[in-house]
Scaffold this motif. Structure first.
Motif, PDB file in Angstrom:
ATOM      1  N   LYS A 143       6.630 -24.961  -3.211  1.00 31.07           N
ATOM      2  CA  LYS A 143       5.396 -25.742  -3.113  1.00 31.07           C
ATOM      3  C   LYS A 143       4.507 -25.501  -4.329  1.00 31.07           C
ATOM      4  N   ALA A 144       3.532 -26.392  -4.504  1.00 28.71           N
ATOM      5  CA  ALA A 144       2.730 -26.393  -5.733  1.00 28.71           C
ATOM      6  C   ALA A 144       2.007 -25.068  -5.981  1.00 28.71           C
ATOM      7  N   ASP A 145       1.627 -24.406  -4.913  1.00 24.38           N
ATOM      8  CA  ASP A 145       0.864 -23.168  -5.108  1.00 24.38           C
ATOM      9  C   ASP A 145       1.767 -21.932  -5.215  1.00 24.38           C
ATOM     10  N   ALA A 146       3.052 -22.128  -5.108  1.00 24.07           N
ATOM     11  CA  ALA A 146       3.966 -20.971  -5.083  1.00 24.07           C
ATOM     12  C   ALA A 146       4.388 -20.588  -6.506  1.00 24.07           C
ATOM     13  N   GLN A 147       3.395 -20.196  -7.323  1.00 25.88           N
ATOM     14  CA  GLN A 147       3.704 -19.797  -8.701  1.00 25.88           C
ATOM     15  C   GLN A 147       4.476 -18.481  -8.702  1.00 25.88           C
ATOM     16  N   LYS A 148       5.130 -18.215  -9.809  1.00 27.44           N
ATOM     17  CA  LYS A 148       5.917 -16.993 -10.005  1.00 27.44           C
ATOM     18  C   LYS A 148       7.038 -16.843  -8.966  1.00 27.44           C
ATOM     19  N   THR A 149       7.511 -17.964  -8.497  1.00 22.12           N
ATOM     20  CA  THR A 149       8.631 -17.919  -7.559  1.00 22.12           C
ATOM     21  C   THR A 149       9.904 -17.545  -8.300  1.00 22.12           C
ATOM     22  N   ASP A 150      10.692 -16.698  -7.678  1.00 24.45           N
ATOM     23  CA  ASP A 150      12.014 -16.385  -8.214  1.00 24.45           C
ATOM     24  C   ASP A 150      13.038 -16.780  -7.155  1.00 24.45           C
ATOM     25  N   GLY A 151      13.715 -17.867  -7.376  1.00 25.31           N
ATOM     26  CA  GLY A 151      14.674 -18.357  -6.377  1.00 25.31           C
ATOM     27  C   GLY A 151      16.075 -18.322  -6.946  1.00 25.31           C
ATOM     28  N   TYR A 152      16.963 -17.715  -6.235  1.00 23.84           N
ATOM     29  CA  TYR A 152      18.350 -17.584  -6.716  1.00 23.84           C
ATOM     30  C   TYR A 152      19.286 -18.100  -5.636  1.00 23.84           C
ATOM     31  N   GLN A 153      20.211 -18.898  -6.019  1.00 22.56           N
ATOM     32  CA  GLN A 153      21.162 -19.414  -5.032  1.00 22.56           C
ATOM     33  C   GLN A 153      22.544 -19.498  -5.660  1.00 22.56           C
ATOM     34  N   ILE A 154      23.507 -18.919  -4.989  1.00 22.27           N
ATOM     35  CA  ILE A 154      24.870 -19.055  -5.484  1.00 22.27           C
ATOM     36  C   ILE A 154      25.796 -19.292  -4.296  1.00 22.27           C
ATOM     37  N   SER A 155      26.649 -20.270  -4.439  1.00 20.56           N
ATOM     38  CA  SER A 155      27.624 -20.530  -3.378  1.00 20.56           C
ATOM     39  C   SER A 155      28.965 -20.750  -4.053  1.00 20.56           C
ATOM     40  N   GLN A 156      29.917 -19.928  -3.679  1.00 20.53           N
ATOM     41  CA  GLN A 156      31.210 -20.002  -4.354  1.00 20.53           C
ATOM     42  C   GLN A 156      32.338 -19.992  -3.347  1.00 20.53           C
ATOM     43  N   SER A 157      33.368 -20.719  -3.686  1.00 15.35           N
ATOM     44  CA  SER A 157      34.533 -20.687  -2.817  1.00 15.35           C
ATOM     45  C   SER A 157      35.766 -20.339  -3.623  1.00 15.35           C
ATOM     46  N   LEU A 158      36.659 -19.665  -2.967  1.00 19.28           N
ATOM     47  CA  LEU A 158      37.959 -19.351  -3.548  1.00 19.28           C
ATOM     48  C   LEU A 158      38.980 -20.071  -2.682  1.00 19.28           C
ATOM     49  N   LEU A 159      39.623 -21.061  -3.253  1.00 15.33           N
ATOM     50  CA  LEU A 159      40.601 -21.838  -2.487  1.00 15.33           C
ATOM     51  C   LEU A 159      41.989 -21.296  -2.794  1.00 15.33           C
ATOM     52  N   LEU A 160      42.674 -20.844  -1.751  1.00 13.39           N
ATOM     53  CA  LEU A 160      43.980 -20.235  -2.004  1.00 13.39           C
ATOM     54  C   LEU A 160      45.103 -21.254  -2.032  1.00 13.39           C
ATOM     55  N   ASP A 161      44.778 -22.500  -1.734  1.00 12.18           N
ATOM     56  CA  ASP A 161      45.779 -23.561  -1.872  1.00 12.18           C
ATOM     57  C   ASP A 161      45.060 -24.887  -2.028  1.00 12.18           C
ATOM     58  N   GLY A 162      45.844 -25.912  -2.336  1.00 12.45           N
ATOM     59  CA  GLY A 162      45.262 -27.216  -2.625  1.00 12.45           C
ATOM     60  C   GLY A 162      44.805 -27.969  -1.381  1.00 12.45           C
ATOM     61  N   ASP A 163      45.175 -27.508  -0.203  1.00 10.70           N
ATOM     62  CA  ASP A 163      44.793 -28.218   1.020  1.00 10.70           C
ATOM     63  C   ASP A 163      43.405 -27.842   1.505  1.00 10.70           C
ATOM     64  N   SER A 164      42.913 -26.714   1.069  1.00  7.97           N
ATOM     65  CA  SER A 164      41.614 -26.258   1.539  1.00  7.97           C
ATOM     66  C   SER A 164      40.513 -26.941   0.741  1.00  7.97           C
ATOM     67  N   GLN A 165      39.328 -26.998   1.328  1.00  8.29           N
ATOM     68  CA  GLN A 165      38.249 -27.648   0.594  1.00  8.29           C
ATOM     69  C   GLN A 165      36.906 -26.988   0.834  1.00  8.29           C
ATOM     70  N   PHE A 166      36.075 -27.132  -0.188  1.00  8.33           N
ATOM     71  CA  PHE A 166      34.720 -26.592  -0.138  1.00  8.33           C
ATOM     72  C   PHE A 166      33.760 -27.717  -0.484  1.00  8.33           C
ATOM     73  N   LEU A 167      32.818 -27.970   0.384  1.00  5.46           N
ATOM     74  CA  LEU A 167      31.862 -29.036   0.167  1.00  5.46           C
ATOM     75  C   LEU A 167      30.480 -28.418   0.018  1.00  5.46           C
ATOM     76  N   ALA A 168      29.836 -28.685  -1.086  1.00  4.29           N
ATOM     77  CA  ALA A 168      28.563 -28.013  -1.332  1.00  4.29           C
ATOM     78  C   ALA A 168      27.472 -29.002  -1.703  1.00  4.29           C
ATOM     79  N   LYS A 169      26.292 -28.713  -1.211  1.00  9.30           N
ATOM     80  CA  LYS A 169      25.124 -29.539  -1.523  1.00  9.30           C
ATOM     81  C   LYS A 169      23.963 -28.597  -1.832  1.00  9.30           C
ATOM     82  N   PRO A 170      23.906 -28.129  -3.080  1.00 11.05           N
ATOM     83  CA  PRO A 170      22.793 -27.268  -3.465  1.00 11.05           C
ATOM     84  C   PRO A 170      21.609 -28.130  -3.910  1.00 11.05           C
TER      85      PRO A 170
END
Ligand SMILES: Nc1ncnc2c1ncn2[C@@H]1O[C@H](COP(=O)(O)OP(=O)(O)OP(=O)(O)O)[C@@H](O)[C@H]1O
Ligand SMILES: [Mg+2]
Lengths: 433, 251
Positions: A330-357
């Motif tokens: 929000k506008a008043d939230a100065q000095k915000t430190d926001g960190y986001q990481i989402s990772q997937s390790l797919l062990l085969d081609g049939d698996s899937q990871f859907l991400a919406k950051p």
């Protein structure tokens, strides 16, 4: 909440189909009012549908439909997690508090009550919190299943921490009936300077809708570690709704293994300056039946707050993982430190990871970073390990654990983290070829 | 010990022949060195022997102690006693160096039907060996090769070799990136392992390593073949004159 808009006919129908067979539990006037208000929210929003913005990757049908699909109970025969850690045990069997199996609920620095008792009391602090944080969460993104929970949940724990609580509270869920359809609601309040660790373990029901509202006052610290384990046919939607005061801390870690549908939502509001929130998850999924979804919304509404989202998923044999994470500054939230990481390790081609950051930033003096990656096993590393004599399967497991390590590092307590690692190693070992 | 016969190797992905008939035999107890211009196929030979994917053997064979190497998985070759000290050791974030080595040692023991090494015993052995290579406890705890300097990575390779006690050691440019003192340490590490039953194949560009690790035989590799074989004096010749003369001689 958004202004009422015209709802899809099918949403109206499924919502009515679900609600028609349900009756609001009775209780004190305030409790009934809270439930009625929540029910009204459900009716206005309608229960989730695959076309809703945040349900595109996860089919809500089986969570919404009136009849819960059955789920086989699972006795893994494993020693209970954290047996070696001194903790206060609270047992729920298919969503019902089991006093005999639980420890005595008295513990220094904290008052623990049962939701069903609290809801009958004319005067109770929970009045100010029950459904309140959930409702605030609705303002940023609709979460009708959480409103449904507020309306109909009958059991859960109500915890008021007034100081540093000497040992962790461990809610242990047991799933004994293959058709249990359960709504649990926990209300947790930490006074100024209080400190509480909450552990959650075990499969709760065939179908679970669980909410947890956590109010964290200034300088208080809430630590949460949970394991969603071995029940392969589990369907669960869980919601954490939390609000943080000045210089307070919220830390939540979830290990998810198995389950046909697990949606973990976490809605965090940083409302006091210098507060810090971390939500992390490690997930391992095997097979086309596996579907796991982490949906997080963090609102920065104060100065100099820090938030971290660290999610790692290992998926194989057609498993699906979903991550939806948003940081709103929000506008008043100065000095915000926001960190986001989402990772997937797919062990085969049939698996899937859907991400919406997502990032939505209205303040100008902020650091926000987000990264989402999908990758395969590092072939160079795999060969290096094999060239030293480590068989391929074992080498893969080592790399899987290495990949998940960054999420596990978010657990502060070493003994708890060690136990998580043990569970993961066990899970991998059972799948060793 | 190691017997390579008429080995032809191409890349799996493209039509590029890299090894064009390598013949080489390393007897037990002997140190063979391979020198040769950049891109001549030295690392490729070491990778193919240790079982890296991405290469296709089109002709020839390789065996270790009579066992056909090329049919085995990489881990089986390691258990059979083959070790490659990598030219570029791989960084593996999240896997502790110690965990990695203990897993490797015990996996090899298990594959050979031997008892696993206990945690206590392992710790004792690795501490002693790390000390002689001036690898401190902190490096053992860190993730495999992550944040290691070039020289530290090479010392770590030798530590692994010392722990695994292979029968046949291939060292691919283990001297590159080492300072003078580290070169001595590494060479001492290698020399300590020299014995009658163990063979070495040392790939290097420089004579100075061979001052410390005295080779019995020196081979020159060019364009995928061994074009000349001789004694230690061959390395001196390369050091002084480069490859031009030798290449001209066989052309
Ligand atoms: N995976 C690969 N893809 C493409 N080319 C390759 C691959 N592996 C090897 N080559 C090529 O094969 C040739 C031999 O490479 P190799 O690394 O074996 O040489 P080398 O003798 O070890 O050289 P150096 O002394 O520089 O280490 C080079 O031309 C190299 O570019
Ligand atoms: Mg090379």
């Amino acid at each position: 909440m958004a202004a009422p808009k015209k709802m899809l006919q099918i949403k109206q129908d499924t919502t009515q189909a679900r609600l028609s067979s349900m009756t609001l539990p009775d209780g004190a006037t305030w409790a009934q009012d809270a439930r009625k208000a929540a029910l009204a929210r459900v009716e206005i929003m309608g229960l989730p549908h695959g076309r809703d913005e945040y349900w595109k990757f996860t089919k809500p049908d089986t969570l919404v439909q009136a009849a819960a699909p059955k789920a086989a109970t699972f006795d893994g025969g494993e020693a209970p997690l954290w047996d070696h850690i001194d903790r206060l045990k609270i047992v729920f069997v298919d969503g019902v508090f089991d006093a005999d199996a639980s420890d005595d609920l008295s513990l220094e620095g904290v008052t623990i009550e049962r939701l069903s008792d609290v809801m009958q009391k004319d005067i109770h602090w929970a009045k100010e919190q029950y459904g309140v944080l959930e409702q605030r969460g609705q303002e940023v993104v609709e979460r009708p299943l959480a409103a449904l929970n507020t309306a109909f949940a009958t059991d859960g724990i109500v915890v008021h921490a007034t100081g540093k609580v000497s040992k962790p509270i461990n809610i242990m869920y047991l799933h004994k009936s293959d058709s249990s359809d359960v709504m649990l609601h926990h209300c947790i309040k930490l006074d100024e300077g209080a400190d509480l660790t909450l552990l959650e373990t075990g499969p709760a029901a065939a179908r679970l809708n669980k909410s947890m509202e956590v109010e964290i006052a200034d300088h208080a610290g809430f630590h949460h570690v949970r394991v969603q384990g071995r029940d392969h046919e589990r369907r669960a939607v869980t919601g954490i709704f939390t609000r943080l005061g000045t210089e307070s801390t919220f830390k939540s870690f979830t290990l998810t293994m198995n389950g046909v549908l697990t949606r973990n939502e976490c809605v965090i509001e940083l409302t006091g300056d210098d507060a810090k929130a971390t939500v992390a998850g490690a997930c391992v999924g095997d097979g086309a039946d596996f579907h796991h979804d982490d949906t997080v919304f963090i609102t920065h509404d104060a100065v100099n707050c820090e938030s971290r989202q660290v999610f790692k998923k290992v998926l194989r044999n057609g498993a699906t993982g979903v991550f939806q994470g948003k940081i709103l500054v929000k506008a008043d939230a100065q000095k915000t430190d926001g960190y986001q990481i989402s990772q997937s390790l797919l062990l085969d081609g049939d698996s899937q990871f859907l991400a919406k950051p997502e990032l939505e930033i209205y303040a100008d003096d902020v650091i926000c970073s987000h990264g989402s990656t999908t990758g395969a096993i590092d072939e160079e590393a795999l060969f290096y390990l094999r060239s030293r004599g480590v068989p391929e399967a074992e080498a893969t497991d080592l790399l899987v654990l290495a990949f998940l390590a960054e999420a596990l590092e978010e657990i502060e307590d070493e003994a708890l983290a060690e136990a998580m690692l043990d569970r993961l190693e066990g899970w991998l070992a059972r799948r060793a070829s | 010990m190691l017997e390579i016969k008429n080995l032809h190797v191409k890349l799996e992905e493209e039509d590029k022949q890299i090894l064009k008939g390598v013949n080489l035999t390393v007897e037990p107890g002997k140190v063979h060195a391979i020198m040769g211009p950049n891109g001549s196929g030295k690392s490729t030979l070491s990778y193919v022997l240790s079982g890296k994917e991405g290469y296709e053997v089109t002709e020839g064979s390789a065996s270790l102690g009579g066992e056909e190497l090329l049919d085995m998985e990489a881990e089986e070759r390691a258990a059979a006693g083959l070790f490659l000290a990598f030219q570029y050791p791989v960084e593996i974030p999240g896997v502790g160096n110690m965990t990695f080595l203990r897993t490797a040692v015990n996996a090899q023991r298990k594959a050979r039907g031997e008892d696993e090494m206990s945690a206590g015993e392992f710790l004792k052995v690795i501490r002693a060996k790390a000390k002689t290579l001036k690898i401190d406890a902190d490096m053992l705890k860190r993730p495999v090769n992550v944040g290691f300097s070039g020289g530290e990575k090479k010392r770590n390779e030798i530590l692994q070799m010392a722990m695994l006690e292979p029968k046949m050691c291939i060292l691919d440019e283990t001297d590159s990136g080492l300072d003078v003192d580290a070169m001595k340490l590494v060479s001492e590490g290698v020399n300590a392992l020299r014995d009658e039953g163990r063979g070495f194949l040392v790939i290097t560009h420089y004579q100075r390593l061979l001052d410390h690790i005295k080779p019995d035989v020196v081979h020159i590799m060019a364009d995928g073949r061994i074009i000349k074989t001789g004694g230690p004096e061959l390395a001196l010749e390369v050091e002084n004159n480069g490859y031009a003369d030798i290449l001209a001689e066989v052309a």
